[in-house]
Design a protein around this motif. Structure first.
Motif, PDB file in Angstrom:
ATOM      1  N   ASP A   5       8.869   5.993   3.465  1.00 11.63           N
ATOM      2  CA  ASP A   5       8.613   4.639   2.982  1.00 11.63           C
ATOM      3  C   ASP A   5       7.642   3.961   3.945  1.00 11.63           C
ATOM      4  O   ASP A   5       7.058   4.617   4.812  1.00 11.63           O
ATOM      5  CB  ASP A   5       9.913   3.827   2.841  1.00 11.63           C
ATOM      6  N   ALA A   6       7.498   2.654   3.805  1.00 15.78           N
ATOM      7  CA  ALA A   6       6.521   1.929   4.621  1.00 15.78           C
ATOM      8  C   ALA A   6       6.869   1.930   6.102  1.00 15.78           C
ATOM      9  O   ALA A   6       6.007   1.659   6.944  1.00 15.78           O
ATOM     10  CB  ALA A   6       6.395   0.492   4.113  1.00 15.78           C
ATOM     11  N   THR A   7       8.118   2.233   6.456  1.00 17.66           N
ATOM     12  CA  THR A   7       8.510   2.226   7.870  1.00 17.66           C
ATOM     13  C   THR A   7       8.157   3.515   8.602  1.00 17.66           C
ATOM     14  O   THR A   7       8.242   3.570   9.828  1.00 17.66           O
ATOM     15  CB  THR A   7      10.025   1.985   8.013  1.00 17.66           C
ATOM     16  N   THR A   8       7.783   4.573   7.862  1.00 18.64           N
ATOM     17  CA  THR A   8       7.568   5.876   8.494  1.00 18.64           C
ATOM     18  C   THR A   8       6.493   5.856   9.585  1.00 18.64           C
ATOM     19  O   THR A   8       6.719   6.411  10.672  1.00 18.64           O
ATOM     20  CB  THR A   8       7.236   6.939   7.433  1.00 18.64           C
TER      21      THR A   8
ATOM     22  N   LEU B 282      -2.731   7.560   5.634  1.00 19.87           N
ATOM     23  CA  LEU B 282      -3.388   7.610   4.332  1.00 19.87           C
ATOM     24  C   LEU B 282      -2.422   7.049   3.302  1.00 19.87           C
ATOM     25  O   LEU B 282      -1.355   7.633   3.062  1.00 19.87           O
ATOM     26  CB  LEU B 282      -3.783   9.041   3.981  1.00 19.87           C
ATOM     27  N   GLU B 283      -2.779   5.933   2.715  1.00 22.21           N
ATOM     28  CA  GLU B 283      -1.925   5.257   1.744  1.00 22.21           C
ATOM     29  C   GLU B 283      -2.432   5.507   0.325  1.00 22.21           C
ATOM     30  O   GLU B 283      -3.648   5.547   0.086  1.00 22.21           O
ATOM     31  CB  GLU B 283      -1.893   3.757   2.032  1.00 22.21           C
TER      32      GLU B 283
ATOM     33  N   THR C 142      -6.160   4.114   7.231  1.00 24.10           N
ATOM     34  CA  THR C 142      -6.149   3.119   8.301  1.00 24.10           C
ATOM     35  C   THR C 142      -7.058   3.555   9.445  1.00 24.10           C
ATOM     36  O   THR C 142      -7.333   4.748   9.625  1.00 24.10           O
ATOM     37  CB  THR C 142      -4.731   2.914   8.852  1.00 24.10           C
ATOM     38  N   PRO C 143      -7.536   2.628  10.249  1.00 20.55           N
ATOM     39  CA  PRO C 143      -8.309   2.991  11.445  1.00 20.55           C
ATOM     40  C   PRO C 143      -7.459   3.822  12.401  1.00 20.55           C
ATOM     41  O   PRO C 143      -6.243   3.684  12.459  1.00 20.55           O
ATOM     42  CB  PRO C 143      -8.671   1.636  12.058  1.00 20.55           C
ATOM     43  N   GLU C 144      -8.119   4.677  13.154  1.00 15.59           N
ATOM     44  CA  GLU C 144      -7.414   5.525  14.108  1.00 15.59           C
ATOM     45  C   GLU C 144      -6.918   4.709  15.299  1.00 15.59           C
ATOM     46  O   GLU C 144      -7.592   3.790  15.763  1.00 15.59           O
ATOM     47  CB  GLU C 144      -8.346   6.630  14.594  1.00 15.59           C
TER      48      GLU C 144
ATOM     49  N   PRO D 262       3.192  -3.989   8.185  1.00 18.86           N
ATOM     50  CA  PRO D 262       3.666  -3.467   6.897  1.00 18.86           C
ATOM     51  C   PRO D 262       2.544  -2.766   6.147  1.00 18.86           C
ATOM     52  O   PRO D 262       1.399  -3.231   6.122  1.00 18.86           O
ATOM     53  CB  PRO D 262       4.128  -4.730   6.164  1.00 18.86           C
ATOM     54  N   GLY D 263       2.860  -1.617   5.549  1.00 21.84           N
ATOM     55  CA  GLY D 263       1.867  -0.862   4.793  1.00 21.84           C
ATOM     56  C   GLY D 263       2.427  -0.424   3.461  1.00 21.84           C
ATOM     57  O   GLY D 263       3.470  -0.911   3.010  1.00 21.84           O
TER      58      GLY D 263
END
Length: 418
Positions: free
Chosen positions: A156-159, A180-181, A191-193, A203-204
């Motif tokens: 989930d988003a917390t991973t 990678l979403e 996302t940026p590295e 949050p993602g």
């Protein structure tokens, strides 16, 4: 296609679907979905289907695995299509269905792993995939090696935040991360590295793959890929099979993928932990009578990336009958009477291995008797360490270990107890 046996029920078709929804599905998959009488899948997948798919829509309940057989029975005889994201024979529902059905047709879709590797330019054969979907984040620790690339399937988003925390805690804070979403979808984003040390846990998207390039901190303890981890890798009270003897013991036990050993008298759990680290499919059961040590084994297993280690607290003689059949047995503690060795021997299937270590004369006598009755190999392991002696250097001998190792033969000769 998994072929149907005579008299089997109609095949269920598994249709892979990505974040791009209906428009990303191949024509063959669309035909199956239009003609299905029952459409089973997660709510998110079912919502991606247009109205031209008129079948009855059934969402998977939670927990999913126990419901598979029931739903297949409920809709038996009807055309069933099971929707799932990506390639469902890769960490997906396809495995559970294949275990239940005689006939299964699979129409895969590119997996999130394939999309991630394509976006990053990483050859998949050089990448290790770790899934945290329905699994503890601690299992990632076993895959951490300097220079390796990992793709972590997010629960989930917390991973991503959990991954960054674990990397920092295990001495891999310099590792580089990207997320990678919605891979393959219209809202795909990379996302940026950033390093795990500098990771900003904002949050993602809950649908994500975490890409990790492992970098070990200079002062972090090095943990290799073969048995014989440093003794400092373990929390222990002295009851620990030491590094060199441990490596020799595991070499003799010879773990193979999918196998399960009993570790009797677990102590700190090192034998069971390193057995499980040899391959992701390996399992293990350790038996420890001392509850404080049993809790310590659990912590060691989680720390070293094998949180699935089963720890049984209690006396070995009273618990062995309740354990799953072993492929191998290691006796490292509690060897005070022949009854324990005999019970372990009886539990072994043909071809199973038994290894027992001893440091006392009394238990060594038991091993000598077992060697006389069952054969195998009886060896003495001696290790000495260089230590300062005044202004010079000398050897300090550790207590020698007597080891009995034997394999139960498949067809013993008449009169032979082997």
């Amino acid at each position: 296609m998994i072929p149907a046996r005579p008299g089997s029920s109609p095949a269920v078709t598994v249709v892979g679907i990505g974040a791009d929804g209906w428009e990303g599905i191949a024509d063959a998959s669309r035909i199956v979905l239009r003609n299905a009488e029952v459409l089973i899948g997660g709510p998110r997948q079912l919502e991606l289907l247009p109205g031209e798919c008129p079948g009855q829509r059934v969402a998977w309940p939670s927990p999913l695995r126990p419901a598979v057989a029931r739903l297949l029975t409920t809709y038996s005889g009807r055309r069933i299509a099971v929707l799932a994201s990506g390639d469902r024979m890769f960490y997906g529902i396809g495995r559970a269905l294949a275990e239940e059905l005689d006939a299964l047709h699979v129409l895969p879709h590119p997996s999130s792993v394939s999309y991630a590797a394509a976006r990053l330019g990483w050859p998949l054969e050089d990448v290790e995939v770790v899934t945290l979907v329905g699994r503890p984040a601690a299992r990632l620790a076993a895959a951490l090696h300097d220079g390796r690339r990992l793709l972590v399937l997010g629960a989930d988003a917390t991973t991503p935040g959990e991954v960054a925390t674990l990397l920092r805690d295990r001495g891999f804070g310099p590792s580089r991360m990207r997320v990678l979403e919605q891979p393959g979808g219209h809202e795909e984003r990379v996302t940026p590295e950033a390093t795990a040390e500098d990771w900003c846990d904002l949050p993602g998207d809950p649908l994500n793959v975490v890409a990790v390039e492992c970098r070990r901190a200079p002062d972090a303890l090095r943990l290799g890929a073969v048995p014989g981890l440093p003794d400092d890798a373990y929390e222990h009270d002295g009851q620990l099979t030491k590094r060199h003897v441990r490596a020799a013991t595991l070499a003799t036990l010879a773990p193979a993928p999918g196998e399960l050993p009993w570790d009797i008298g677990g102590g700190s759990g090192s034998i069971a932990v390193e057995w499980m680290r040899t391959h992701p499919s390996c399992r293990a059961v350790t038996v420890e009578r001392d509850p404080v040590r049993a809790e310590r084994i659990t912590r060691n297993a989680e720390r070293l990336g094998v949180p699935g280690l089963r720890v049984v607290t209690g006396d070995a003689s009273a618990t062995l009958a309740e354990l799953p059949a072993p492929d191998a047995v290691f006796v490292g503690g509690g060897l005070t009477a022949p009854v324990l060795l005999d019970a372990c021997w009886e539990a072994l299937p043909p071809g199973g291995r038994l290894v027992a270590n001893s440091v006392t004369l009394e238990s060594e006598a038991l091993l000598a008797d077992a060697y006389r009755r069952h054969g195998g190999e009886l060896v003495r392991l001696a290790v000495a360490h260089a230590v300062p002696v005044g202004g010079f250097t000398g050897w300090r001998q550790a207590m020698p270990v007597t080891q009995w190792a034997v394999q139960k033969t498949v067809n013993p000769a008449p009169g032979e107890d082997r």
